[in-house]
Design a protein around this motif. Structure first.
Motif, PDB file in Angstrom:
ATOM      1  N   LEU A  75     119.248  -7.252  12.827  1.00 27.95           N
ATOM      2  CA  LEU A  75     119.651  -8.208  11.794  1.00 27.95           C
ATOM      3  C   LEU A  75     118.565  -8.320  10.728  1.00 27.95           C
ATOM      4  N   VAL A 109     121.118  -5.557  18.675  1.00 27.78           N
ATOM      5  CA  VAL A 109     121.813  -6.235  17.581  1.00 27.78           C
ATOM      6  C   VAL A 109     120.907  -7.270  16.939  1.00 27.78           C
ATOM      7  N   ALA A 115     121.792  -3.979  24.666  1.00 29.95           N
ATOM      8  CA  ALA A 115     122.677  -3.935  23.484  1.00 29.95           C
ATOM      9  C   ALA A 115     122.530  -5.196  22.640  1.00 29.95           C
ATOM     10  N   VAL A 116     122.461  -6.357  23.274  1.00 30.05           N
ATOM     11  CA  VAL A 116     122.294  -7.620  22.535  1.00 30.05           C
ATOM     12  C   VAL A 116     120.938  -7.641  21.836  1.00 30.05           C
TER      13      VAL A 116
END
Length: 153
Positions: A29, A25, A21-22
């Protein structure tokens, strides 16, 4: 009895899920900042409020742009930015208006002041679809035969 062991399966699955999940993200970006529509509008405003013969250039860090004479929209991978102008300008939608923006005198490009005025009016009423943005934006304030206008191209 209620002690958590590091080698338990659910802890490793949870840690893997959080890591994915990180990563999602971070990858999602934007890699660039959105374009600066406010500074571009300020450049256009500077020429529209200056005397005829004024010229300004501005580098655009945008992939696409939309300009309707009152508002400029810039878009790139970093996002979309919009800014309103103080005074209206005319987009150089035709080759002849672009020639005037590039430094040709209207007298050399148009047969008469009426033809110039008519093309300026027509350019104000064209569509505002997204178009590929030029690397450098040029704004020129032109006055000829009763038509006093800033042209952007």
């Amino acid at each position: 009895m209620f002690e958590t062991h590091v080698d338990t399966l659910y802890l490793w699955v949870g840690l893997g899920t959080v890591s994915v999940a990180v990563l999602g993200v971070v990858v999602g970006l934007p890699t660039t900042a959105p374009p600066d529509a406010t500074a571009t509008a300020a450049t256009i405003d500077e020429v529209t409020t200056s005397p005829p013969g004024s010229v300004a250039h501005r580098r655009l860090a945008a992939a696409e742009w939309a300009f309707d004479g009152r508002e400029i929209n810039l878009r790139n991978d970093g996002g979309t930015a919009t800014a309103r102008l103080i005074r209206a300008a005319v987009p150089a939608r035709t080759d002849r208006l672009q020639a005037v923006v590039n430094g040709e005198r209207p007298k050399a490009v148009y047969d008469s002041p009426e033809a110039f005025s008519q093309e300026v009016r027509k350019a104000r009423n064209t569509d505002t679809t997204w178009r590929p943005a030029p690397e450098r934006l040029t704004v020129r304030h032109v006055a000829w035969g009763g038509t006093d206008v800033a042209i952007v191209g």
